[in-house]
Design a protein around this motif. Sequence first.
Motif, PDB file in Angstrom:
ATOM      1  N   LEU A  14       1.084  -1.079  -0.129  1.00 43.45           N
ATOM      2  CA  LEU A  14       0.184  -0.453   0.237  1.00 43.45           C
ATOM      3  C   LEU A  14       1.015   1.769  -0.090  1.00 43.45           C
ATOM      4  CD1 LEU A  14      -2.689  -1.189   2.692  1.00 43.45           C
ATOM      5  CD2 LEU A  14      -3.181  -0.578   0.478  1.00 43.45           C
ATOM      6  N   VAL A  15       1.886   1.186   1.244  1.00 43.25           N
ATOM      7  CA  VAL A  15       2.592   2.318   1.130  1.00 43.25           C
ATOM      8  C   VAL A  15       3.198   2.786  -0.394  1.00 43.25           C
ATOM      9  CG1 VAL A  15       4.961   3.605   1.995  1.00 43.25           C
ATOM     10  CG2 VAL A  15       3.039   2.320   3.446  1.00 43.25           C
ATOM     11  N   ARG A  16       3.997   1.763  -0.728  1.00 42.12           N
ATOM     12  CA  ARG A  16       5.140   1.573  -2.027  1.00 42.12           C
ATOM     13  C   ARG A  16       3.795   2.416  -3.414  1.00 42.12           C
ATOM     14  NH1 ARG A  16       8.460  -2.952  -3.473  1.00 42.12           N
ATOM     15  NH2 ARG A  16       6.868  -3.636  -4.834  1.00 42.12           N
ATOM     16  N   GLY A  17       2.529   1.541  -2.926  1.00 41.55           N
ATOM     17  CA  GLY A  17       1.349   2.422  -4.409  1.00 41.55           C
ATOM     18  C   GLY A  17       1.415   3.653  -3.741  1.00 41.55           C
ATOM     19  N   GLY A  18       1.487   4.245  -2.681  1.00 42.98           N
ATOM     20  CA  GLY A  18       1.353   5.359  -2.686  1.00 42.98           C
ATOM     21  C   GLY A  18       0.679   6.198  -1.693  1.00 42.98           C
ATOM     22  N   SER A  75      -2.328  -8.425  -5.386  1.00 46.71           N
ATOM     23  CA  SER A  75      -3.762  -8.009  -5.041  1.00 46.71           C
ATOM     24  C   SER A  75      -3.788  -6.210  -4.845  1.00 46.71           C
ATOM     25  CB  SER A  75      -4.130  -8.671  -4.110  1.00 46.71           C
ATOM     26  OG  SER A  75      -4.288 -10.336  -4.235  1.00 46.71           O
ATOM     27  N   VAL A  76      -2.945  -5.794  -3.507  1.00 45.03           N
ATOM     28  CA  VAL A  76      -2.824  -4.886  -3.703  1.00 45.03           C
ATOM     29  C   VAL A  76      -3.197  -3.699  -4.194  1.00 45.03           C
ATOM     30  CG1 VAL A  76      -2.020  -2.863  -2.132  1.00 45.03           C
ATOM     31  CG2 VAL A  76      -2.175  -5.205  -1.409  1.00 45.03           C
ATOM     32  N   CYS A  77      -1.892  -4.336  -5.730  1.00 40.14           N
ATOM     33  CA  CYS A  77      -1.889  -2.599  -6.915  1.00 40.14           C
ATOM     34  C   CYS A  77      -3.125  -3.274  -7.840  1.00 40.14           C
ATOM     35  CB  CYS A  77      -0.675  -3.894  -7.428  1.00 40.14           C
ATOM     36  SG  CYS A  77       0.950  -3.916  -7.276  1.00 40.14           S
ATOM     37  N   ARG A  78      -3.931  -4.455  -7.996  1.00 39.53           N
ATOM     38  CA  ARG A  78      -5.219  -4.164  -8.144  1.00 39.53           C
ATOM     39  C   ARG A  78      -5.695  -3.373  -7.966  1.00 39.53           C
ATOM     40  NH1 ARG A  78      -5.670  -7.929 -12.839  1.00 39.53           N
ATOM     41  NH2 ARG A  78      -4.195  -9.379 -12.420  1.00 39.53           N
ATOM     42  N   GLY A 112      13.683  -9.878  -6.878  1.00 36.83           N
ATOM     43  CA  GLY A 112      14.260  -9.509  -8.494  1.00 36.83           C
ATOM     44  C   GLY A 112      13.340  -8.171  -8.511  1.00 36.83           C
ATOM     45  N   ARG A 113      13.188  -7.285  -7.586  1.00 38.71           N
ATOM     46  CA  ARG A 113      12.323  -6.068  -8.031  1.00 38.71           C
ATOM     47  C   ARG A 113      12.875  -5.022  -7.550  1.00 38.71           C
ATOM     48  NH1 ARG A 113       6.850  -6.981 -10.195  1.00 38.71           N
ATOM     49  NH2 ARG A 113       6.302  -8.598 -11.689  1.00 38.71           N
ATOM     50  N   ASP A 114      12.564  -4.072  -8.076  1.00 40.22           N
ATOM     51  CA  ASP A 114      12.918  -2.794  -7.358  1.00 40.22           C
ATOM     52  C   ASP A 114      11.476  -2.475  -5.887  1.00 40.22           C
ATOM     53  OD1 ASP A 114      13.332  -0.195  -6.339  1.00 40.22           O
ATOM     54  OD2 ASP A 114      13.006   0.850  -8.663  1.00 40.22           O
ATOM     55  N   GLY A 115      12.652  -2.666  -4.969  1.00 42.66           N
ATOM     56  CA  GLY A 115      12.061  -2.274  -3.218  1.00 42.66           C
ATOM     57  C   GLY A 115      11.019  -0.698  -2.868  1.00 42.66           C
ATOM     58  N   GLY A 116      11.736  -0.038  -4.138  1.00 41.19           N
ATOM     59  CA  GLY A 116      11.257   1.221  -3.355  1.00 41.19           C
ATOM     60  C   GLY A 116       9.386   1.464  -4.748  1.00 41.19           C
ATOM     61  N   ARG A 117       9.452   0.575  -6.006  1.00 42.55           N
ATOM     62  CA  ARG A 117       8.263   0.689  -6.673  1.00 42.55           C
ATOM     63  C   ARG A 117       6.850  -0.757  -6.085  1.00 42.55           C
ATOM     64  NH1 ARG A 117       9.385   2.264 -12.318  1.00 42.55           N
ATOM     65  NH2 ARG A 117       8.644  -0.238 -12.904  1.00 42.55           N
ATOM     66  N   PRO A 118       6.225   0.070  -6.763  1.00 40.85           N
ATOM     67  CA  PRO A 118       5.204  -0.486  -6.385  1.00 40.85           C
ATOM     68  C   PRO A 118       4.858  -2.004  -6.560  1.00 40.85           C
ATOM     69  CG  PRO A 118       4.332   1.021  -7.350  1.00 40.85           C
ATOM     70  CD  PRO A 118       5.718   1.225  -7.211  1.00 40.85           C
ATOM     71  N   TRP A 119       4.757  -3.333  -6.997  1.00 37.04           N
ATOM     72  CA  TRP A 119       4.369  -4.005  -7.554  1.00 37.04           C
ATOM     73  C   TRP A 119       4.758  -4.694  -8.971  1.00 37.04           C
ATOM     74  CZ3 TRP A 119       7.750  -8.948  -6.346  1.00 37.04           C
ATOM     75  CH2 TRP A 119       7.305  -9.692  -7.282  1.00 37.04           C
ATOM     76  N   VAL A 120       3.319  -3.744  -9.033  1.00 39.23           N
ATOM     77  CA  VAL A 120       2.258  -3.506 -10.477  1.00 39.23           C
ATOM     78  C   VAL A 120       2.629  -1.777 -10.739  1.00 39.23           C
ATOM     79  CG1 VAL A 120       0.839  -4.450 -12.752  1.00 39.23           C
ATOM     80  CG2 VAL A 120       1.465  -5.448 -10.454  1.00 39.23           C
TER      81      VAL A 120
END
Length: 520
Positions: free
Chosen positions: A15-19, A152-155, A197-205
């Motif tokens: 949620l935090v990574r998504g803004g 799911s959070v990104c969706r 393997g993902r950028d820890g500062g960006r949302p998953w999607v």
Amino acid sequence: MNPSTALASVLIDELVRGGVREVVLAPGSRSAPLAYAAAAAEAAGRLRLHVRVDERSAGFLALGLALGSARPVPVITTSGTAVANLHPAVLEAHHSQIPLVLITADRPAELRGTGANQTTVQHGLFGASVRWSVDLPAPDSVGEQGVWWRSSVCRALAAAAGATGSLAGPVHLNVGFRDPLVPDVGDGDLAVPGLAGRDGGRPWVVVDAANGAHLPAGESIAHVQRTLVVVGSLPRPEQTVTALSWAAGRGYPVIAEPFGRIAPGALPGGPLVLTSEEWLAGATPDRVIVIGRPTLARPVAALLRWPGMRVELVQPGGEWPDPSHVAQQVHPFTALGADGEHAADSAWGEIWRAAGERVAAVTSEIPWGTSLSVAATVSQSLPAGSTVVVGSSNAARDLDLTLDRTTPRDLVVLANRGLAGIDGMVSTASGVALAGDRPTYALLGDLTFLHDTNGLLLGDSEPAPDLTIVVVNDDGGGIFTLLEHGAPERANTFERIFGTPTGTDVAALCRAHGVRHERI
């Protein structure tokens, strides 16, 4: 870290990574993992937490925060009547298009429907008032489901903000938690799974706005030289042509499913190119862009799960297809607008095109008498300007492997790919024939045909479709021979419970309905 703590920590982290910057909490026992995770995030300076003892007030506080900030704001409750108390705020958010995120804690599946205290049917409680909802089951271990939780959070955030093409509004994450509900001693702050393997500062999607208005022409999708494009099922046939034209402008090789308006540009042989892992290891793309919804080939799904593969999606609107939760960015279909020529890795692209030609050479030599040979004959015999409706199971897959994708003939291939069932295909094909003025054909397996023989029933005063149906009659469910159920060690049960031969006399059935029949 116990499973409940891990699930709650992932949800709050994403949620935090998504803004998300504001979270409202109404205290409760079942929602304790979420409370601990939210408090830890506030202590780390990642969000601001608001606690209210009344869920109705908590819901409207979150609504006000979302109204004032124009950002999605979550409200967290425990199970039971606490969830129902959110409904007034949900209705207001629904009608006012306010991005409200409902996170409701629930009992694990084994306690639902058993008379367990504070347990009711929570998923679906808000009905049509929410833009999107998901029921996340209580985990009993910590593993790869972290990527599902993040996706799911990104969706949810995308749907709440209206980024997927619908109106902004409330969304609902119903989350099961199993004891223990408190963090283990020594748990670190938000040391959570699902980020490998993902950028820890960006949302998953990362989801681009659906209208694409903020995306300058030519910059909508970053250019990556070694990009493979996968074109799946799209709502309108013309969108397939747009996708192929865009890929050609960038020099990207394309694997396309056989749906939509068929135009040159896709590799012949389609997904068979992906079946050699040894070859693929030497020609691995740096990125795969999926346009539409792939529904046919397991090798395509396996490629999207390839370790380290960057996957981006292009969607006309609504939810995006990502069953493996591997997508990193979602673009609107408008991102495929004219954006000029780009220099591609021509040598790498030639490797893919040569592989497609070699596969096509093999599939062109299939002897008569198989479903593949029937699909190839139908594909080659279709007159220019015609439409073919293809059934699910083997028919669609056979056409995928044998369709001529090099000769422009203005062919349109249609199918029921929303759920890919065999229901109603004779009637669907009849409707397509009646709705247009193009020569119309259907390619169906025998079970698909038999499943809708009522589609042949026609009253004397009814308009009759000008439709030719090709039935591949191998007397049963041939698709299962290609799956695990058709393995030799299961031969003793295969025919009865999967093959299901019926022995139906198709010629007699057609005569009974007054339909002309020819056996080839």
